[in-house]
Motif scaffolding. Sequence first.
Motif, PDB file in Angstrom:
ATOM      1  N   TYR A  66       0.897  -1.101   0.111  1.00 26.74           N
ATOM      2  CA  TYR A  66       0.123  -0.079  -0.137  1.00 26.74           C
ATOM      3  C   TYR A  66       0.878   1.315   0.005  1.00 26.74           C
ATOM      4  CZ  TYR A  66      -4.113  -3.035   0.946  1.00 26.74           C
ATOM      5  OH  TYR A  66      -5.193  -4.005   0.846  1.00 26.74           O
ATOM      6  N   GLY A  67       0.336   2.365  -0.791  1.00 23.87           N
ATOM      7  CA  GLY A  67       1.122   3.496  -0.834  1.00 23.87           C
ATOM      8  C   GLY A  67       0.909   4.088  -2.010  1.00 23.87           C
ATOM      9  N   VAL A  95       7.081   3.201  -6.848  1.00 19.60           N
ATOM     10  CA  VAL A  95       7.231   1.911  -7.394  1.00 19.60           C
ATOM     11  C   VAL A  95       8.606   1.961  -8.152  1.00 19.60           C
ATOM     12  CG1 VAL A  95       6.805  -0.227  -8.487  1.00 19.60           C
ATOM     13  CG2 VAL A  95       5.238   0.940  -6.817  1.00 19.60           C
ATOM     14  N   THR A  96       8.500   3.206  -9.179  1.00 15.99           N
ATOM     15  CA  THR A  96       9.204   3.479 -10.149  1.00 15.99           C
ATOM     16  C   THR A  96      10.882   3.989  -9.764  1.00 15.99           C
ATOM     17  OG1 THR A  96       8.455   5.789 -10.371  1.00 15.99           O
ATOM     18  CG2 THR A  96       7.487   3.952 -11.594  1.00 15.99           C
ATOM     19  N   ARG A  97      10.804   4.531  -8.134  1.00 16.19           N
ATOM     20  CA  ARG A  97      12.246   4.958  -7.814  1.00 16.19           C
ATOM     21  C   ARG A  97      13.244   3.694  -7.809  1.00 16.19           C
ATOM     22  NH1 ARG A  97      10.859   9.011  -2.704  1.00 16.19           N
ATOM     23  NH2 ARG A  97       9.387  10.303  -3.791  1.00 16.19           N
ATOM     24  N   ASP A  98      14.529   4.202  -7.916  1.00 19.82           N
ATOM     25  CA  ASP A  98      15.507   3.343  -8.160  1.00 19.82           C
ATOM     26  C   ASP A  98      15.642   2.585  -6.745  1.00 19.82           C
ATOM     27  OD1 ASP A  98      16.246   4.364 -10.439  1.00 19.82           O
ATOM     28  OD2 ASP A  98      17.756   5.647  -9.798  1.00 19.82           O
ATOM     29  N   VAL A  99      15.506   3.241  -5.722  1.00 21.14           N
ATOM     30  CA  VAL A  99      15.683   2.548  -4.314  1.00 21.14           C
ATOM     31  C   VAL A  99      13.956   2.935  -3.565  1.00 21.14           C
ATOM     32  CG1 VAL A  99      16.378   2.731  -1.993  1.00 21.14           C
ATOM     33  CG2 VAL A  99      17.814   3.117  -3.972  1.00 21.14           C
ATOM     34  N   ALA A 157      -0.186   9.743   3.304  1.00 17.22           N
ATOM     35  CA  ALA A 157       0.493  11.045   2.799  1.00 17.22           C
ATOM     36  C   ALA A 157       1.650  10.524   1.647  1.00 17.22           C
ATOM     37  CB  ALA A 157       1.449  11.523   3.986  1.00 17.22           C
ATOM     38  N   GLY A 158       1.511   9.455   1.153  1.00 17.19           N
ATOM     39  CA  GLY A 158       2.487   9.101   0.196  1.00 17.19           C
ATOM     40  C   GLY A 158       3.925   9.002   0.410  1.00 17.19           C
ATOM     41  N   LEU A 159       4.197   8.976   1.505  1.00 13.15           N
ATOM     42  CA  LEU A 159       5.798   9.063   1.860  1.00 13.15           C
ATOM     43  C   LEU A 159       6.453   7.774   1.611  1.00 13.15           C
ATOM     44  CD1 LEU A 159       5.588  10.902   5.318  1.00 13.15           C
ATOM     45  CD2 LEU A 159       6.060  11.997   3.341  1.00 13.15           C
ATOM     46  N   ALA A 160       5.677   6.551   1.690  1.00 11.39           N
ATOM     47  CA  ALA A 160       6.434   5.344   1.574  1.00 11.39           C
ATOM     48  C   ALA A 160       5.219   4.399   1.355  1.00 11.39           C
ATOM     49  CB  ALA A 160       7.154   4.942   2.857  1.00 11.39           C
ATOM     50  N   ILE A 161       6.063   3.078   0.959  1.00 10.71           N
ATOM     51  CA  ILE A 161       5.235   1.919   0.738  1.00 10.71           C
ATOM     52  C   ILE A 161       5.301   0.932   1.858  1.00 10.71           C
ATOM     53  CG2 ILE A 161       4.886  -0.220  -0.939  1.00 10.71           C
ATOM     54  CD1 ILE A 161       5.467   1.822  -3.242  1.00 10.71           C
ATOM     55  N   ALA A 162       4.123   0.208   2.288  1.00  6.59           N
ATOM     56  CA  ALA A 162       4.109  -0.618   3.239  1.00  6.59           C
ATOM     57  C   ALA A 162       3.331  -1.852   2.873  1.00  6.59           C
ATOM     58  CB  ALA A 162       3.550  -0.023   4.688  1.00  6.59           C
ATOM     59  N   PRO A 163       3.663  -3.110   3.438  1.00  3.21           N
ATOM     60  CA  PRO A 163       2.944  -4.250   3.466  1.00  3.21           C
ATOM     61  C   PRO A 163       1.976  -4.445   4.387  1.00  3.21           C
ATOM     62  CG  PRO A 163       4.974  -4.804   4.372  1.00  3.21           C
ATOM     63  CD  PRO A 163       5.178  -3.243   4.151  1.00  3.21           C
ATOM     64  N   VAL A 193      -0.817  -1.155  -4.407  1.00  2.84           N
ATOM     65  CA  VAL A 193       0.315  -0.905  -5.227  1.00  2.84           C
ATOM     66  C   VAL A 193       0.376  -1.962  -6.277  1.00  2.84           C
ATOM     67  CG1 VAL A 193       2.726  -0.416  -5.438  1.00  2.84           C
ATOM     68  CG2 VAL A 193       1.241   0.926  -3.838  1.00  2.84           C
ATOM     69  N   ALA A 194       0.851  -1.977  -7.430  1.00  3.21           N
ATOM     70  CA  ALA A 194       0.792  -3.180  -8.244  1.00  3.21           C
ATOM     71  C   ALA A 194       2.464  -2.965  -8.664  1.00  3.21           C
ATOM     72  CB  ALA A 194       0.037  -2.948  -9.315  1.00  3.21           C
ATOM     73  N   GLY A 195       2.862  -4.323  -8.880  1.00  3.68           N
ATOM     74  CA  GLY A 195       4.358  -4.134  -9.604  1.00  3.68           C
ATOM     75  C   GLY A 195       5.386  -4.666  -8.505  1.00  3.68           C
TER      76      GLY A 195
END
Length: 278
Positions: free
Chosen positions: A166-167, A172-176, A221-227, A241-243
């Motif tokens: 989720y996020g 997801v497109t970022r290098d890290v 807030a869109g700061l990060a992605i979490a499971p 989030v997909a991918g």
Amino acid sequence: MAVNLPTELLRTFAAVVDCTTMLKASSQINVTPSAISLQIKRLEEIVGMPLFFRDARRLTVSPAGQILLDYARTILACNDEAIETLKGERSAGAIRLGVVEDFARTLLSGALRLFSALNPDSRLSLRICGSRELRDLVQSNRLDLAVVIAGSDDPEIIAERPVSWYGDQDLVTRDVLPLALLEAPCMFREMGISALERAKIPYEIVVETASASVLHAAIEAGLAIAPRTGTFMMDNPAHRVAGLPELGSVGYAVLENAHISRGAARLANLLRTSLREI
């Protein structure tokens, strides 16, 4: 002509569903497996359709059985409530309950409110913390009950839910990959990191907290992605989030210590019903 559903048959039916086999159910309700088989057959004759699909190893609840199960639990709860009220045995006394924060909003507004309304003499005390700490508190008799998240292979689980990312999809497109995680120990943390490392996806933990509320805010807030599970995100698909790698699933369980009161046992049954529905 009205058709009655005998409560003893409904109680046996619910026990078989909860225990997954007639053999396990027999020890729970103190009825022999052969008697259970006859009772299930009688109930199927009354409703006029099969309640289970049977194979050599297991029973699977049929669509008709799923429908009947909800009614059965309601009928049994009303039956038990009526008997206890007439006998003056309403659930009184202190009940110490622990809940992981994922369920706090859902259960507080649903099952716990209903239990408090039906049992005004009961005194609920609530502890919010992680699943592993809650297990320790139940085992050490410092809590009567706990609602926890467990592995999908845990024999105590009563419902299983998928874990997703989720996020903000753009992250997801970022290098890290920026991650938001609860502090260890945390099952979701372990699942997420393991999945990313197996897929050789670089990541950085940019939000690390002991608070599930802070974690939720970071995702929003869109700061990060979490499971997490859909329960935690209130089933909001907009944040899924997909991918990213598949994460598997977790289970929901209600733990009881060995010395719970009658009132705590009734609350445990109500919580199990609620967890199956969320």
